[in-house]
Design an enzyme around this catalytic site. Sequence first.
Site, PDB file in Angstrom:
ATOM      1  CG  HIS A 188      -5.440  -2.051   8.901  1.00 36.48           C
ATOM      2  ND1 HIS A 188      -5.447  -0.681   9.010  1.00 36.48           N
ATOM      3  CD2 HIS A 188      -4.157  -2.413   9.188  1.00 36.48           C
ATOM      4  CE1 HIS A 188      -4.253  -0.252   9.330  1.00 36.48           C
ATOM      5  NE2 HIS A 188      -3.449  -1.276   9.457  1.00 36.48           N
ATOM      6  CD  GLU A 202      -8.367   1.040   7.704  1.00 36.82           C
ATOM      7  OE1 GLU A 202      -8.205   0.116   8.522  1.00 36.82           O
ATOM      8  OE2 GLU A 202      -7.715   2.104   7.760  1.00 36.82           O
ATOM      9  CG  ASP A 262      -0.248  -0.400   2.517  1.00 35.84           C
ATOM     10  OD1 ASP A 262       0.994  -0.332   2.584  1.00 35.84           O
ATOM     11  OD2 ASP A 262      -0.945  -0.782   3.459  1.00 35.84           O
ATOM     12  CG  ASN A 283      -8.326  -1.236  12.119  1.00 38.17           C
ATOM     13  OD1 ASN A 283      -7.364  -1.900  11.753  1.00 38.17           O
ATOM     14  ND2 ASN A 283      -8.800  -0.226  11.407  1.00 38.17           N
TER      15      ASN A 283
HETATM   16  P1  PGA Z   1       2.662  -1.305  12.862  1.00 40.07           P
HETATM   17  O1  PGA Z   1       1.502  -1.219  11.772  1.00 40.07           O
HETATM   18  O2  PGA Z   1       3.633  -2.335  12.382  1.00 40.07           O
HETATM   19  O3  PGA Z   1       3.261   0.076  12.890  1.00 40.07           O
HETATM   20  O4  PGA Z   1       2.000  -1.690  14.149  1.00 40.07           O
HETATM   21  C1  PGA Z   1       0.910  -2.385  11.313  1.00 40.07           C
HETATM   22  C2  PGA Z   1      -0.240  -2.079  10.371  1.00 40.07           C
HETATM   23  O5  PGA Z   1      -0.926  -1.055  10.539  1.00 40.07           O
HETATM   24  O6  PGA Z   1      -0.474  -2.899   9.455  1.00 40.07           O
END
Ligand code: PGA
Length: 250
Positions: A137, A142, A67, A135
């Site tokens: 994702h 999302e 992404d 959450n």
């Molecule tokens: P993080 O993010 O590794 O900074 O916890 C993970 C994500 O949002 O996929």
Amino acid sequence: MKIIVKANYESVSKEAFEIISNYIKNNPHACLGLATGSTPIGLYKRLIKAYERHEISFKYVTTYNLDEYVGIDRNHPQSYYYFMHNHLFNHIDINPENVHIPENDIKHIDDIAKAYNEQLKKTSIDLQILGIGSNGHIGFNEPGTSFDQETFIVTLDEQTKRDNARFFKSPALVPTHAITMGIKNIMDSKKIMLIAVGKRKAAIIKAVVEGKVTTEIPATILQKHPDVTLILDTSAASLINKAYLKNENK
Ligand code: PGA
């Protein structure tokens, strides 16, 4: 779903590194799906060190990133283009032509998403690395995203913007949109390796391992993939039912 629990962030990074470096050694033309966020940084550091020790080469490796934010320049220090070059690509022998990170020019964003999706359909990702949002994702898919979703432009969840505000000078500067591989693209990968650390991820990891498959928690779809490995530290794994863990580690 295979679950590997390690003591801390360093040992999680080491385990993930060993899986990927062995994969590259055995498959020099591997196609890797790559993730950003804070979690894979330790893994990328180890891959760079292994390259410097001449243990692995990325010369024939191809990569596709999950992404990219929309609404900030690619040279912005928080863009994923910048992140990947800073944390990995600038330090290894990968051919720049084999690196794929979604472009984010807002004027052409729908065409960019379509083209990225077409490329992904023609490619087979051998090993996809994933982090997970608090959450649930994966990529920027999302809660509420259809499991059939292909590459698209997403409006970021309020929770994601709160989580990612730590990387920006002010919460108001967090982009509101992103381009992301869809869940279908992720599920098309041959192997998936999800890494998660810290108490902040414990509740969502429990849901991914034990909960019912629901679009409200996108990562629960991984239960339906034939080759998924979760690499967790003890904090992220702390809420998983112990009996379940024992079975999974057999
Ligand atoms: P993080 O993010 O590794 O900074 O916890 C993970 C994500 O949002 O996929």
